[in-house]
Scaffold this active site. Structure first.
Site, PDB file in Angstrom:
ATOM      1  N   LYS A  92     -22.145   1.077 -21.937  1.00 46.21           N
ATOM      2  CA  LYS A  92     -22.456   1.374 -23.335  1.00 46.21           C
ATOM      3  C   LYS A  92     -23.968   1.328 -23.558  1.00 46.21           C
ATOM      4  O   LYS A  92     -24.525   2.162 -24.267  1.00 46.21           O
ATOM      5  CB  LYS A  92     -21.732   0.370 -24.227  1.00 46.21           C
ATOM      6  CG  LYS A  92     -22.007   0.484 -25.720  1.00 46.21           C
ATOM      7  CD  LYS A  92     -20.990  -0.313 -26.527  1.00 46.21           C
ATOM      8  CE  LYS A  92     -21.133  -1.812 -26.327  1.00 46.21           C
ATOM      9  NZ  LYS A  92     -22.227  -2.402 -27.111  1.00 46.21           N
ATOM     10  N   SER A  93     -24.626   0.351 -22.941  1.00 47.18           N
ATOM     11  CA  SER A  93     -26.075   0.207 -23.111  1.00 47.18           C
ATOM     12  C   SER A  93     -26.825   1.418 -22.577  1.00 47.18           C
ATOM     13  O   SER A  93     -27.729   1.942 -23.240  1.00 47.18           O
ATOM     14  CB  SER A  93     -26.562  -1.064 -22.395  1.00 47.18           C
ATOM     15  OG  SER A  93     -26.007  -2.212 -22.963  1.00 47.18           O
ATOM     16  N   GLY A 133     -23.947  -2.192 -33.603  1.00 43.52           N
ATOM     17  CA  GLY A 133     -25.282  -2.760 -33.758  1.00 43.52           C
ATOM     18  C   GLY A 133     -26.361  -1.991 -33.019  1.00 43.52           C
ATOM     19  O   GLY A 133     -27.458  -1.772 -33.541  1.00 43.52           O
ATOM     20  N   GLN A 142     -33.166  -4.804 -28.462  1.00 43.75           N
ATOM     21  CA  GLN A 142     -32.803  -3.500 -29.025  1.00 43.75           C
ATOM     22  C   GLN A 142     -33.874  -2.982 -29.988  1.00 43.75           C
ATOM     23  O   GLN A 142     -34.063  -1.774 -30.115  1.00 43.75           O
ATOM     24  CB  GLN A 142     -31.451  -3.581 -29.714  1.00 43.75           C
ATOM     25  CG  GLN A 142     -30.298  -3.761 -28.739  1.00 43.75           C
ATOM     26  CD  GLN A 142     -28.963  -3.890 -29.438  1.00 43.75           C
ATOM     27  OE1 GLN A 142     -28.851  -3.724 -30.641  1.00 43.75           O
ATOM     28  NE2 GLN A 142     -27.935  -4.201 -28.676  1.00 43.75           N
ATOM     29  N   SER A 183     -34.855 -11.153 -22.958  1.00 39.35           N
ATOM     30  CA  SER A 183     -34.052  -9.974 -22.599  1.00 39.35           C
ATOM     31  C   SER A 183     -34.861  -8.919 -21.848  1.00 39.35           C
ATOM     32  O   SER A 183     -34.730  -7.717 -22.082  1.00 39.35           O
ATOM     33  CB  SER A 183     -33.406  -9.364 -23.852  1.00 39.35           C
ATOM     34  OG  SER A 183     -32.545 -10.276 -24.478  1.00 39.35           O
ATOM     35  N   ASP A 222     -25.010 -11.449 -23.162  1.00 38.73           N
ATOM     36  CA  ASP A 222     -23.689 -10.873 -23.439  1.00 38.73           C
ATOM     37  C   ASP A 222     -22.593 -11.411 -22.526  1.00 38.73           C
ATOM     38  O   ASP A 222     -21.405 -11.210 -22.807  1.00 38.73           O
ATOM     39  CB  ASP A 222     -23.733  -9.346 -23.332  1.00 38.73           C
ATOM     40  CG  ASP A 222     -24.311  -8.702 -24.580  1.00 38.73           C
ATOM     41  OD1 ASP A 222     -24.441  -9.394 -25.610  1.00 38.73           O
ATOM     42  OD2 ASP A 222     -24.638  -7.503 -24.527  1.00 38.73           O
ATOM     43  N   LYS A 259     -24.917 -11.505 -33.523  1.00 40.22           N
ATOM     44  CA  LYS A 259     -24.093 -10.441 -32.938  1.00 40.22           C
ATOM     45  C   LYS A 259     -22.955 -10.091 -33.906  1.00 40.22           C
ATOM     46  O   LYS A 259     -23.049 -10.343 -35.102  1.00 40.22           O
ATOM     47  CB  LYS A 259     -23.561 -10.895 -31.579  1.00 40.22           C
ATOM     48  CG  LYS A 259     -24.644 -11.128 -30.539  1.00 40.22           C
ATOM     49  CD  LYS A 259     -25.250  -9.830 -30.045  1.00 40.22           C
ATOM     50  CE  LYS A 259     -26.197 -10.063 -28.887  1.00 40.22           C
ATOM     51  NZ  LYS A 259     -26.702  -8.793 -28.306  1.00 40.22           N
TER      52      LYS A 259
END
EC number: 2.5.1.19
Length: 406
Positions: A22-23, A69, A146, A172, A291, A318
């Site tokens: 998905k990322s 998100g 993000q 991250s 995650d 989240k």
């Protein structure tokens, strides 16, 4: 939809094909919208990626991304530089509780025009697309990656590219490096040195074909399953040893929990180790891969091991407050959990309560992280279809391993 997972003594060996990350998919969808000559294969079949695709194709003024998100962050930056386009970007009730101010402030530094429709600092937001007035922006480094990736993804479409200065300790990092690697895959040059990201402008694009690697976050649940099983293995495709995804740290982490990883022919085979593991407490800093914290905590609980997980400050914003949710649900099962703003400490335990209903809090990872405990006791998963956010095939794949999903 509520599901019951009957206790099973063991799993059946099988080969499963996991959907694309998905990322990676969501980053590439933004780039494809900016540069239509890009072709993407193995696109994620998640709800989040479907919502991203729909939003990018939409010509409506109001764009609703529901619980997605990543889409909220990436689309905020994308629409902000679409000169002349007016967009109201909104989402679910929970999405309207998740902060967006740091990204909005950064875009305003560039001269973008964004205002809040309701509460200051939170969606929904009104965006009037403009050409940026500068090519330099700064923001705190210890925020959700993000926000940073959102700026990186639009950077090459700006006349002079973009310099992003990160202030403080960067968290991250793997997600920033993932974005940089995907940019390079499609021909965009950039660098990340000494807390400064530089992305060069791209004037002309040649046709590019990019294959999305399968999702390592989704693989985490099968690491948990193998850890809780008796000398069984599961093979997953399609994965590569030199992954862009920070969650590929699973291979090293789960070695401590009795799972060996073998790479072969774009697949990984997870095998229960025959070597006894006397680890009493697992201690990890997960600031680079938050995650997978839920999965690891539940695995440790199922194994009766203590764990101390840190670097979890982003989990509170989240789909739910994941630290509080983990504490509540594990304690229902008989565990003992202490949490702070950025850590979780789980005490070792010798038993698990049976027939407990696990609440999922509209959070896909809560449903999937707790499911492997069916190898220990019967349990119920409330709102089980929430898994469609990232992994719609999850329950069917569990059935292929002989889980009794009712």
């Amino acid at each position: 939809m509520n599901l019951k997972l009957n206790h099973i003594p063991n799993i059946k060996d099988n080969v499963l094909q996991i959907t694309g990350s998905k990322s990676e998919t969501n980053r590439l969808l933004i780039l494809q919208s900016l540069y239509p000559k890009i072709e993407i294969e193995n696109v994620s079949n998640s709800d989040d990626s479907a919502l991203m695709q729909a939003a990018l194709k939409s010509t409506n003024e109001v764009v609703d991304i529901h619980h997605a998100g990543t889409a909220m962050r990436f689309l905020t930056a994308y629409f902000a530089v679409k000169n002349g386009r007016e967009t109201i970007l909104t989402g679910s009730k929970r999405m309207q509780e998740r902060p967006i101010k740091i990204l909005v402030d950064a875009l305003r530094q560039l001269g973008c025009e964004i205002s809040y429709e309701k509460e200051e600092g939170y969606p929904p937001i009104k965006i009037i697309g403009k050409n940026p007035e500068t090519n330099k922006v700064s923001l705190a480094a210890n925020v959700s990656s993000q926000y940073i990736s959102a700026l990186m993804l639009i950077a090459s479409s700006l006349p002079e590219g973009l310099e992003i200065v990160l202030e403080g300790k960067v968290t991250s990092v793997p997600y920033i490096k993932m974005t940089l690697s995907l940019l390079k895959d499609v021909g965009i040059q950039g660098s990340f040195e000494n807390n400064v990201i530089n992305i060069h402008p791209l004037k002309i694009t040649l046709p590019k074909r990019v294959v999305v690697e399968s999702d390592w976050s989704s693989a985490s649940y099968f690491y948990s399953i193998v850890a809780l099983s008796n000398n069984k293995s599961v093979t997953l495709g399609s994965y590569k040893q030199n992954s862009y995804q920070g969650d590929s740290a699973l291979a090293e982490i789960y070695r401590e929990l009795g799972v060996e990883t073998t790479f072969h022919d774009n697949q990984i085979t997870l095998t229960k180790s025959s070597v006894s593991n006397d680890l009493d407490q697992l201690e990890l800093d997960l600031s680079n891969s938050p995650d997978i914290a839920q999965t690891i905590a539940v695995t440790c609980f199922g194994l009766g091991k203590a764990c101390y997980l840190t670097g979890l400050h982003t989990l509170k914003i989240k789909e739910t407050d994941r630290l509080e949710a983990l504490k509540v649900e594990i304690e229902k099962l008989g565990g003992e959990v202490l949490i702070t703003e950025n850590s979780l400490k789980l005490a070792s335990s010798k038993s698990i309560n049976s027939d407990i209903s696990i609440d999922t809090y509209h959070d896909h990872r809560m449903a999937m992280a707790f499911a492997p405990l069916a190898l220990r006791e019967t349990l119920l998963i409330n709102d089980a279809d929430v898994v469609s956010k990232s992994y719609p095939d999850f329950w069917n794949d569990l059935k292929k391993l002989d889980f009794k999903v009712l």
